[in-house]
Design an enzyme around this catalytic site. Sequence first.
Site, mmCIF file in Angstrom:
data_model
loop_
_atom_site.group_PDB
_atom_site.id
_atom_site.type_symbol
_atom_site.label_atom_id
_atom_site.label_comp_id
_atom_site.label_asym_id
_atom_site.label_seq_id
_atom_site.Cartn_x
_atom_site.Cartn_y
_atom_site.Cartn_z
ATOM 1 N N GLY A 89 -106.283 -9.827 32.825
ATOM 2 C CA GLY A 89 -107.036 -11.020 32.643
ATOM 3 C C GLY A 89 -107.379 -11.451 34.304
ATOM 4 O O GLY A 89 -107.106 -10.716 35.178
ATOM 5 N N TYR A 140 -99.773 -5.679 38.145
ATOM 6 C CA TYR A 140 -100.877 -5.019 37.459
ATOM 7 C C TYR A 140 -101.529 -3.958 38.589
ATOM 8 O O TYR A 140 -101.672 -2.821 37.957
ATOM 9 C CB TYR A 140 -102.120 -6.062 37.514
ATOM 10 C CG TYR A 140 -103.346 -5.708 37.334
ATOM 11 C CD1 TYR A 140 -103.831 -5.374 35.938
ATOM 12 C CD2 TYR A 140 -104.490 -5.730 38.123
ATOM 13 C CE1 TYR A 140 -105.186 -5.176 35.870
ATOM 14 C CE2 TYR A 140 -105.596 -5.599 37.947
ATOM 15 C CZ TYR A 140 -106.232 -5.192 36.671
ATOM 16 O OH TYR A 140 -107.361 -4.713 36.521
HETATM 17 P P1 NAD Z 1 -111.168 -6.901 29.140
HETATM 18 O O1 NAD Z 1 -109.827 -7.524 28.834
HETATM 19 O O2 NAD Z 1 -112.307 -7.721 28.892
HETATM 20 O O3 NAD Z 1 -111.317 -5.581 28.188
HETATM 21 C C1 NAD Z 1 -110.176 -4.795 27.879
HETATM 22 C C2 NAD Z 1 -110.369 -4.644 26.342
HETATM 23 O O4 NAD Z 1 -109.154 -3.530 26.329
HETATM 24 C C3 NAD Z 1 -109.938 -5.773 25.721
HETATM 25 O O5 NAD Z 1 -111.123 -6.019 24.893
HETATM 26 C C4 NAD Z 1 -108.680 -5.445 24.936
HETATM 27 O O6 NAD Z 1 -108.667 -6.129 23.548
HETATM 28 C C5 NAD Z 1 -108.385 -4.094 25.054
HETATM 29 N N1 NAD Z 1 -107.138 -3.698 24.769
HETATM 30 C C6 NAD Z 1 -105.949 -4.203 25.271
HETATM 31 N N2 NAD Z 1 -105.111 -3.743 24.661
HETATM 32 C C7 NAD Z 1 -105.200 -2.777 23.936
HETATM 33 C C8 NAD Z 1 -104.545 -1.932 23.018
HETATM 34 N N3 NAD Z 1 -103.462 -2.041 23.031
HETATM 35 N N4 NAD Z 1 -105.406 -1.234 22.283
HETATM 36 C C9 NAD Z 1 -106.666 -1.145 22.291
HETATM 37 N N5 NAD Z 1 -107.185 -1.944 23.051
HETATM 38 C C10 NAD Z 1 -106.818 -2.734 24.014
HETATM 39 O O7 NAD Z 1 -111.438 -6.302 30.696
HETATM 40 P P2 NAD Z 1 -112.734 -5.891 31.360
HETATM 41 O O8 NAD Z 1 -112.962 -6.611 32.570
HETATM 42 O O9 NAD Z 1 -113.741 -5.361 30.427
HETATM 43 O O10 NAD Z 1 -111.919 -4.578 32.142
HETATM 44 C C11 NAD Z 1 -112.040 -3.309 31.709
HETATM 45 C C12 NAD Z 1 -111.212 -2.339 32.707
HETATM 46 O O11 NAD Z 1 -111.501 -2.558 34.004
HETATM 47 C C13 NAD Z 1 -109.656 -2.748 32.730
HETATM 48 O O12 NAD Z 1 -108.799 -1.424 32.713
HETATM 49 C C14 NAD Z 1 -109.491 -3.617 33.927
HETATM 50 O O13 NAD Z 1 -108.291 -3.555 34.265
HETATM 51 C C15 NAD Z 1 -110.393 -2.833 34.731
HETATM 52 N N6 NAD Z 1 -110.966 -3.739 35.919
HETATM 53 C C16 NAD Z 1 -111.608 -4.992 35.490
HETATM 54 C C17 NAD Z 1 -111.926 -5.717 36.666
HETATM 55 C C18 NAD Z 1 -113.105 -6.887 36.233
HETATM 56 O O14 NAD Z 1 -113.221 -7.574 37.262
HETATM 57 N N7 NAD Z 1 -113.395 -7.194 35.266
HETATM 58 C C19 NAD Z 1 -111.561 -5.528 38.002
HETATM 59 C C20 NAD Z 1 -110.816 -4.420 38.095
HETATM 60 C C21 NAD Z 1 -110.393 -3.431 37.357
#
Ligand code: NAD
Length: 319
Positions: A79, A147
């Site tokens: 998040g 995180y």
């Molecule tokens: P998001 O929260 O939209 O997507 C993550 C997904 O993982 C969600 O749909 C959630 O339901 C799923 N999930 C969580 N727990 C789970 C479980 N136990 N089993 C199956 N699915 C599960 O996040 P995002 O923004 O799409 O980020 C994707 C990846 O990129 C993540 O690893 C995040 O840490 C990384 N990231 C994102 C950002 C950003 O700005 N969005 C920045 C740095 C890193």
Amino acid sequence: MRKALVCGAGGFIGSHLVKRLKQDGYWVRGADLKRPEFAETAADEFRLLDLRQEEKCVAALTVPDGSFDEVYQLAADMGGMGFIESSECEIMHNSALINIHMIHSAARMGVNRYFFSSSACVYRDMRPDEPELSEEEAYPAHPHNEYGWEKLYAERMAQAYGRNQGLVVRIARFQNSFGPEGTWRGGREKAPAAICRKLAEARDGGTIEVWGDGSAMRAFTYIDDMVDGICLLMDSNCGEPLNIGRREYVSVNDLVRIVTEVAGKTIKIKHVEGPVGVRARNFRVDKIETLGWKSKVSLEEGIRRTYPWILEQVQKARI
Ligand code: NAD
């Protein structure tokens, strides 16, 4: 036809990545706890699975003929700063379990290439005027939050499997990403979506609250640029973690100003106490640029594409 598994395909980046892989001619399976909230998945097949459990990782990876060519691991308990600072145990427990079981199962089941989504949160806090950090400067490690520590551990685990179990591992450290079809309310939204929502909800001449004094420096990468970077990195021969992010640093106050202009409203800002995260975190992107990546979408253009979508969600939610 190459087969790809996208873990976290119900989430923001995962659902956009699925669309790209389909355009590129892959057969795609999505796996997640939930289906995408805002549009039907583009995946050929979608499995609702809790990937904290090893047997569910195995189920996600099982295909009748052989194994997946590529796995993209984007599932995480994740998040914006409000969530990251208030849910340390959930993040460390849930995301670590997903990463431990998924890479172990992928290696055991003969997956060829494995992508892991790490984060700029692996870097330490910075002064806004410091030179950008290179990938190597994640060490000596001093992430600002749990995180970031979990991401660093998962990076190292992926690299260990790469060295010892024959898996080709690619790791990206994402800068903040934003765009349509991302979380925009509920506590897990990130700054661009939160500010767009506040502007969409505010009346012209009204006031919005902004966490902190607005001086924290940030960079934001539009989703299409991020997906370009993921695909380029996955196809490359680069085995080290690579930063992906746009070199356009703005303060949170600048971000508010841009969204305000796009929204066409006059607004007053009330700075309130809240979880603001690091003062600055700027990283170098010359390595991903040598692979041919270039950010194409400015922050302002990205907000022009995102704000109308969030406005629409706000209007729908009022009905
Ligand atoms: P998001 O929260 O939209 O997507 C993550 C997904 O993982 C969600 O749909 C959630 O339901 C799923 N999930 C969580 N727990 C789970 C479980 N136990 N089993 C199956 N699915 C599960 O996040 P995002 O923004 O799409 O980020 C994707 C990846 O990129 C993540 O690893 C995040 O840490 C990384 N990231 C994102 C950002 C950003 O700005 N969005 C920045 C740095 C890193």
